[in-house]
Design a protein around this motif. Structure first.
Motif, PDB file in Angstrom:
ATOM      1  N   UNK A 109     -10.328  -6.515   2.902  1.00 11.08           N
ATOM      2  CA  UNK A 109      -9.362  -5.652   2.238  1.00 11.08           C
ATOM      3  C   UNK A 109      -9.539  -4.250   2.802  1.00 11.08           C
ATOM      4  N   UNK A 110      -8.502  -3.698   3.419  1.00 15.40           N
ATOM      5  CA  UNK A 110      -8.585  -2.388   4.048  1.00 15.40           C
ATOM      6  C   UNK A 110      -7.773  -1.380   3.237  1.00 15.40           C
ATOM      7  N   UNK A 111      -8.459  -0.370   2.747  1.00 18.44           N
ATOM      8  CA  UNK A 111      -7.821   0.670   1.961  1.00 18.44           C
ATOM      9  C   UNK A 111      -7.352   1.783   2.889  1.00 18.44           C
ATOM     10  N   UNK A 112      -6.093   2.147   2.796  1.00 21.02           N
ATOM     11  CA  UNK A 112      -5.582   3.232   3.633  1.00 21.02           C
ATOM     12  C   UNK A 112      -6.338   4.524   3.338  1.00 21.02           C
ATOM     13  N   UNK A 168      -5.850   6.559  -8.883  1.00 19.42           N
ATOM     14  CA  UNK A 168      -4.750   6.952  -8.007  1.00 19.42           C
ATOM     15  C   UNK A 168      -3.774   5.830  -7.730  1.00 19.42           C
ATOM     16  N   UNK A 169      -3.167   5.905  -6.540  1.00 18.04           N
ATOM     17  CA  UNK A 169      -2.183   4.911  -6.108  1.00 18.04           C
ATOM     18  C   UNK A 169      -2.658   4.290  -4.796  1.00 18.04           C
ATOM     19  N   UNK A 170      -3.644   3.413  -4.845  1.00 17.68           N
ATOM     20  CA  UNK A 170      -4.225   2.862  -3.613  1.00 17.68           C
ATOM     21  C   UNK A 170      -3.245   1.978  -2.854  1.00 17.68           C
ATOM     22  N   UNK A 171      -3.293   2.097  -1.536  1.00 15.19           N
ATOM     23  CA  UNK A 171      -2.509   1.228  -0.659  1.00 15.19           C
ATOM     24  C   UNK A 171      -3.506   0.377   0.131  1.00 15.19           C
ATOM     25  N   UNK A 172      -3.241  -0.920   0.125  1.00 14.94           N
ATOM     26  CA  UNK A 172      -4.203  -1.891   0.633  1.00 14.94           C
ATOM     27  C   UNK A 172      -3.552  -2.813   1.643  1.00 14.94           C
ATOM     28  N   UNK A 173      -4.349  -3.230   2.624  1.00 19.43           N
ATOM     29  CA  UNK A 173      -3.919  -4.241   3.584  1.00 19.43           C
ATOM     30  C   UNK A 173      -4.907  -5.393   3.530  1.00 19.43           C
ATOM     31  N   UNK A 174      -4.389  -6.622   3.444  1.00 19.05           N
ATOM     32  CA  UNK A 174      -5.227  -7.813   3.401  1.00 19.05           C
ATOM     33  C   UNK A 174      -5.263  -8.429   4.796  1.00 19.05           C
ATOM     34  N   UNK A 175      -6.450  -8.585   5.308  1.00 14.75           N
ATOM     35  CA  UNK A 175      -6.649  -9.207   6.608  1.00 14.75           C
ATOM     36  C   UNK A 175      -7.381 -10.525   6.368  1.00 14.75           C
ATOM     37  N   UNK A 176      -6.647 -11.631   6.384  1.00 17.15           N
ATOM     38  CA  UNK A 176      -7.221 -12.946   6.136  1.00 17.15           C
ATOM     39  C   UNK A 176      -6.924 -13.834   7.338  1.00 17.15           C
ATOM     40  N   UNK A 177      -7.968 -14.039   8.169  1.00 13.72           N
ATOM     41  CA  UNK A 177      -7.781 -14.756   9.431  1.00 13.72           C
ATOM     42  C   UNK A 177      -8.918 -15.759   9.643  1.00 13.72           C
ATOM     43  N   UNK A 178      -8.870 -16.894   8.949  1.00 13.94           N
ATOM     44  CA  UNK A 178      -9.903 -17.908   9.141  1.00 13.94           C
ATOM     45  C   UNK A 178      -9.777 -18.583  10.503  1.00 13.94           C
TER      46      UNK A 178
END
Length: 600
Positions: free
Chosen positions: A58-61, A119-129
């Motif tokens: 999970x990558x938080x901007x 706050x208003x977190x923006x997240x990117x999910x990186x799921x690459x099995x």
């Protein structure tokens, strides 16, 4: 946010069926299915600079910090990610484990919950099995609320209330409510995802906190002991009772050394030390399951030679090969699958079968007490110990190109006969007690005659083998195994010699002599704990406590240790988490702690 360089600041999660390692930024970088020795669908830990595949992150901007902790007395991990604008999320990681419908529910599943907390977190999910040891990315199909990943011949399904399209595309989005991710069996998720996952989290928390409540911990270093005990339990494959030496493969013992081994198997030796440590805490559930595994191993051997290690399912053949698609930890290959040590002869294993099994005859707390039939089976192991006690083997350090009659192996064979004598007396079998007592006495005499080095320079000691007078750290175990009392002059002089030759500041080498790969470059952590144990037993308690404190300073933030430590920098190397090292923490804490009576 990705890591350019892997390190061992890792946080294990698991449920005694599957396990995973979470890195400092909440990335699941190691996890095998359908069990610990399976295909690593998450393999970024040992894929060099390729941190973008074989990972679930999970990558938080705008992320600027990550803080991690376990929930008290559980392996439930909380990671707080904060961004430069003050927004933050908390990620909860766990593998479900709790009793359901009269049996333990421990699915092949990883559960992750993301909670916005500021706050208003923006997240990117990186799921690459991945599958086939990093050779291919898992193909996927999806529905409205799930993604199906095909990992080799096995499929896994991600059920989630997060936007599936964003997950598939790795697109950043605002997180405005709790989001739940359940990556598990390829079957529709039954019930309301949010409610069921929260219930799983609560039941898993309750299971582990109740398990810890049953531990008999020392007064001092309770947090350290509890964390090590939980992690040792995670190293047991509950279905069979096997205990793996570590959760990983191919983390090198030293940089570029090629000492890269697959430790995801059950070593008879390592498992003996694990159950011994947990027994001292009263964790009999691990012992009971492991004894069932041992009984199956002994039955399958049919009176023949027992290997030093087996798979968690009891498979005898662990062919060693290399995973060509994985670059290795920090690019330091090879990545090995399997372990050729299964072909070796290591005769210490006979003692390490008898010693934990002997407890089953005496301990009234056990659900299944051992009886005369078990004793008859165990005598077969004792016969092998007698036959092999003076025969050359690869030794506990698993030398691949030479054999000697190793003192440690001989002492373990003595211990097998000695404990069989004790069991026979308990069972009121005087003839069998005399039989095993005579054999123990004969082995002791042989060790004293062949391993004792009474040289001319005033430096008498036991040698590491019958053939030579070099030293190794296993000689520090002579007192703990009750071969010698700690105040015996022979033990004291051996301790002096071992410490002089193998101690490097606050660390111990296992041996200084060159082996198949040259001279050892890092300290072997369990050997340092053996030194601490020997110092304490021989009356040097203050020195032992100081050295123990120093060793605890090398723990990861998760409270754990790997196999090896760099003598100069203190950096951890070797497979992680290493059961040997965690055993050392538990045993030394119990030996050195002040008594509970001092605060009552």
């Amino acid at each position: 946010m990705t890591n350019d360089t892997s390190n061992l600041e890792l946080w294990p999660i698991g449920n005694c069926q599957v396990s995973g390692l979470i890195d400092e930024a909440a990335g699941l970088v190691w996890g095998c299915v359908p069990r610990v020795d399976g295909d690593p669908v998450f393999c970024a830990l040992i894929n060099g600079d390729r941190q973008d595949v074989g990972v679930w992150r999970f990558e938080l901007e705008g992320q600027v910090s990550a803080v991690q902790r376990y929930e008290r007395n559980t392996p439930i991990l909380i990671t707080r990610l904060e961004a430069d604008d003050g927004s933050a999320v908390e990620i909860t990681d766990f593998c479900p484990r709790f009793e359901r419908s009269g049996r333990m529910y421990r699915p092949v599943a990883f559960t992750r919950v993301v909670r916005p907390v500021a706050g208003a977190p923006r997240l990117k999910v990186q799921l690459r099995p991945m599958h086939d040891y990093g050779a291919e990315k898992a193909s996927s199909t999806n529905g409205t609320n799930h993604v199906r990943y095909l990992v080799g011949e096995q499929a896994m399904r991600l059920s989630t209330d997060a936007p599936v399209g964003y997950v598939l595309e790795g697109r950043a989005y605002r997180v405005e409510s709790d989001q739940h991710f359940f990556l598990g069996p390829d079957e529709p998720f039954s019930g309301n995802l949010r409610a069921v996952v929260r219930d799983m989290e609560a039941l898993t928390r309750k299971y582990w906190q109740l398990w810890v409540r049953g531990l008999a911990t020392p007064l001092e270093w309770q947090d350290e002991v509890i964390r090590c005990a939980i992690t040792l339990k995670l190293c047991q494959h509950e279905e069979t009772g096997a205990i793996v030496a570590a959760l990983t493969t191919s983390i090198p013992e030293a940089p570029g050394s090629a000492r890269n081994w697959d430790y995801r198997y059950c070593w008879i030796r390592d498992s003996y030390y694990t159950v011994q440590a947990l027994n001292r805490l009263g964790a009999l559930d691990v012992l009971e399951k492991y004894l069932a595994y041992l009984r199956n191993i002994v039955d399958a051997a049919k009176g023949g030679q027992i290997q030093p290690l087996y798979s968690v399912m009891g498979d005898a053949h662990l062919h060693e090969s290399e995973a060509k698609s994985l670059e290795g930890y920090r690019g330091m290959g090879p990545v090995r699958i399997g372990n050729a040590a299964y072909q070796q002869v290591q005769y210490d294993c006979y003692g390490q079968i008898v010693l934990p099994t002997a407890q089953a005859f005496f301990d009234q707390r056990l659900l299944r007490l051992a009886d005369e039939r078990d004793f008859a089976s165990l005598e077969q192991v004792g016969e092998l110990a007698w036959q092999k006690h003076d025969q050359p083997d690869a030794g506990l350090w698993e030398f691949r190109t030479r054999r000697e009659v190793h003192t440690y192996s001989a002492v373990m064979c003595w211990a097998a006969c000695d404990r069989l004598e004790n069991v026979a007396r308990w069972l009121n079998m005087p003839e069998r007690a005399a039989y095993w007592g005579e054999r123990a006495t004969a082995i002791r005499a042989r060790i004293d005659a062949q391993a004792w080095v009474d040289n001319d320079n005033g430096d008498p000691h036991y040698g590491a083998s019958f053939e030579t007078d070099y030293l190794d750290a296993s000689l520090l175990q002579l007192a703990e195994l009750r071969f010698l009392p700690p105040d015996d002059p022979k033990f004291v002089s051996t301790l002096t010699a071992v410490e002089r030759d193998l101690r490097r500041g606050d660390h111990m080498l296992r041996y200084a002599k060159e082996d198949d790969f040259g001279a050892p470059e890092t300290a072997f952590n369990i050997c340092t704990f053996w030194l601490i144990d020997a110092l304490a037993r021989s009356g040097r308690r203050d020195e032992a406590r100081k050295l123990f404190s120093t060793m605890l300073g090398h723990k990861t933030r998760s409270g754990l240790l790997s196999e090896d430590t760099d003598i100069e920098t203190g950096e951890l190397w070797g497979n992680f988490p290493q059961t040997y090292s965690l055993v050392g923490v538990i045993n030394c804490a119990g030996l050195l702690s002040e008594s509970w009576s001092t605060v009552r």
